[in-house]
Design a protein around this motif. Structure first.
Motif, PDB file in Angstrom:
ATOM      1  N   LEU A 218     -13.140  -1.625  -5.194  1.00  0.00           N
ATOM      2  CA  LEU A 218     -12.572  -1.953  -3.887  1.00  0.00           C
ATOM      3  C   LEU A 218     -12.416  -3.449  -3.651  1.00  0.00           C
ATOM      4  CD1 LEU A 218     -14.081   0.610  -1.349  1.00  0.00           C
ATOM      5  CD2 LEU A 218     -11.800   0.551  -2.383  1.00  0.00           C
ATOM      6  N   ASP A 219     -13.304  -4.249  -4.203  1.00  0.00           N
ATOM      7  CA  ASP A 219     -13.212  -5.689  -3.947  1.00  0.00           C
ATOM      8  C   ASP A 219     -12.106  -6.370  -4.747  1.00  0.00           C
ATOM      9  OD1 ASP A 219     -14.745  -5.160  -6.271  1.00  0.00           O
ATOM     10  OD2 ASP A 219     -15.624  -7.165  -6.209  1.00  0.00           O
ATOM     11  N   VAL A 220     -11.514  -5.664  -5.706  1.00  0.00           N
ATOM     12  CA  VAL A 220     -10.431  -6.262  -6.497  1.00  0.00           C
ATOM     13  C   VAL A 220      -9.106  -5.536  -6.273  1.00  0.00           C
ATOM     14  CG1 VAL A 220     -11.984  -7.140  -8.269  1.00  0.00           C
ATOM     15  CG2 VAL A 220     -10.955  -4.859  -8.554  1.00  0.00           C
ATOM     16  N   ALA A 221      -9.114  -4.475  -5.476  1.00  0.00           N
ATOM     17  CA  ALA A 221      -7.927  -3.641  -5.326  1.00  0.00           C
ATOM     18  C   ALA A 221      -7.131  -3.965  -4.074  1.00  0.00           C
ATOM     19  CB  ALA A 221      -8.328  -2.165  -5.296  1.00  0.00           C
ATOM     20  N   GLN A 222      -5.828  -3.784  -4.180  1.00  0.00           N
ATOM     21  CA  GLN A 222      -4.937  -3.742  -3.024  1.00  0.00           C
ATOM     22  C   GLN A 222      -4.769  -2.271  -2.666  1.00  0.00           C
ATOM     23  OE1 GLN A 222      -3.034  -6.091  -1.008  1.00  0.00           O
ATOM     24  NE2 GLN A 222      -2.823  -4.162   0.099  1.00  0.00           N
ATOM     25  N   VAL A 223      -5.200  -1.890  -1.474  1.00  0.00           N
ATOM     26  CA  VAL A 223      -5.135  -0.488  -1.057  1.00  0.00           C
ATOM     27  C   VAL A 223      -3.835  -0.268  -0.268  1.00  0.00           C
ATOM     28  CG1 VAL A 223      -6.266   1.365   0.227  1.00  0.00           C
ATOM     29  CG2 VAL A 223      -7.640  -0.392  -0.926  1.00  0.00           C
ATOM     30  N   HIS A 224      -3.150   0.830  -0.598  1.00  0.00           N
ATOM     31  CA  HIS A 224      -1.929   1.209   0.081  1.00  0.00           C
ATOM     32  C   HIS A 224      -2.162   2.558   0.740  1.00  0.00           C
ATOM     33  CE1 HIS A 224       0.298  -1.904  -2.244  1.00  0.00           C
ATOM     34  NE2 HIS A 224      -0.642  -1.635  -3.130  1.00  0.00           N
ATOM     35  N   TRP A 225      -2.084   2.615   2.077  1.00  0.00           N
ATOM     36  CA  TRP A 225      -2.385   3.846   2.802  1.00  0.00           C
ATOM     37  C   TRP A 225      -1.223   4.270   3.682  1.00  0.00           C
ATOM     38  CZ3 TRP A 225      -2.654   5.062   8.040  1.00  0.00           C
ATOM     39  CH2 TRP A 225      -3.145   6.348   8.314  1.00  0.00           C
ATOM     40  N   ALA A 226      -0.963   5.576   3.662  1.00  0.00           N
ATOM     41  CA  ALA A 226       0.022   6.158   4.574  1.00  0.00           C
ATOM     42  C   ALA A 226      -0.545   7.466   5.101  1.00  0.00           C
ATOM     43  CB  ALA A 226       1.346   6.400   3.842  1.00  0.00           C
ATOM     44  N   PRO A 227      -0.191   7.832   6.335  1.00  0.00           N
ATOM     45  CA  PRO A 227      -0.701   9.069   6.908  1.00  0.00           C
ATOM     46  C   PRO A 227      -0.112  10.310   6.216  1.00  0.00           C
ATOM     47  CG  PRO A 227       0.886   8.039   8.395  1.00  0.00           C
ATOM     48  CD  PRO A 227       0.644   7.067   7.294  1.00  0.00           C
TER      49      PRO A 227
END
Length: 227
Positions: A218-227
């Motif tokens: 998590l500290d190195v990732a770009q998170v992409h979220w959609a509903p």
């Protein structure tokens, strides 16, 4: 320790898919501008399929891209559970058909029989330019599952490239890139959809990787979220 991931929220999944595919294509193109080859690491599962559909049409030098899986069930490609089969069907088509694919499954009865051989094959292609990961509601990523046999070895900072793991209650062995290898990529993207997984992601940020394996990246990732 709480890991606060960098999260991009999208209005809908279609917007997320288009943006993420464009980002990955741009990152691969950026690496290829100054390197002979670039390695793209991708998961199986249903969530990344639409990203593959868009990415496969990207106008980049696919003949200089090497594709490998984040993880694989130890089954042949004609098995419906094969991640390799999904990647060949959804990603390695169109322009991306020119990419080279590096499968994990060798046909040996058990992954440990040939794991060292597969690792030797993969090492020249690492570190990866781009890693794309998914996450389950149980906070697993790749085949790093809570409570899995082999999880501790796969999370070890000094781990080799691959680890064989087995999920409690499942007979099929899996082979996964270790957390160390996933973290060492130049770019790490985590795709998350739905309210339930968003809650799991928020929870994982405050847990150890042993409890929530996705926390390992998590500290190195770009998170992409959609509903």
């Amino acid at each position: 320790m709480t890991r606060r991931p960098h999260i991009t929220d999208y209005a809908d999944a279609e917007m997320m898919v288009l943006d993420l595919a464009n980002i990955i294509a741009g990152e691969l193109g950026g690496v290829l501008a100054h390197e002979d080859r670039a390695t793209l690491v991708v998961p199986g599962g249903t969530t990344p399929g639409p990203v593959f559909d868009v990415l496969s049409a990207a106008d980049i030098a696919w003949d200089r891209v090497d594709v490998m899986l984040t993880d694989e069930r130890w089954v042949p490609e004609d098995d419906p559970m094969s991640n390799a089969a999904l990647v060949r069907r959804r990603l390695l088509t169109g322009r991306a058909a020119a990419a080279a694919f590096l499968p994990f499954y060798t046909g040996a009865p058990h992954p440990d029989d040939t794991l060292a051989e597969v690792e030797t094959m993969l090492v020249p292609y690492l570190p990866a330019a781009v890693v794309l990961l998914g996450m389950g509601t149980d906070m697993h990523t790749a085949s790093l599952f809570p409570g899995a046999d082999g999880l501790a070895d796969a999370l070890d900072p000094a781990a080799p490239v691959l680890a064989a793991v087995r999920v409690p209650g499942q007979d099929i062995w899996r082979v996964t890139l270790t957390a160390r290898v996933l973290r060492e990529a130049l770019a790490v993207h985590l795709i998350v959809t739905g309210a339930e997984k968003r809650l799991a992601l928020d929870r994982a940020a405050g847990l150890t990787p042993e409890m929530a394996p996705v926390a390992a990246i998590l500290d190195v990732a770009q998170v992409h979220w959609a509903p």
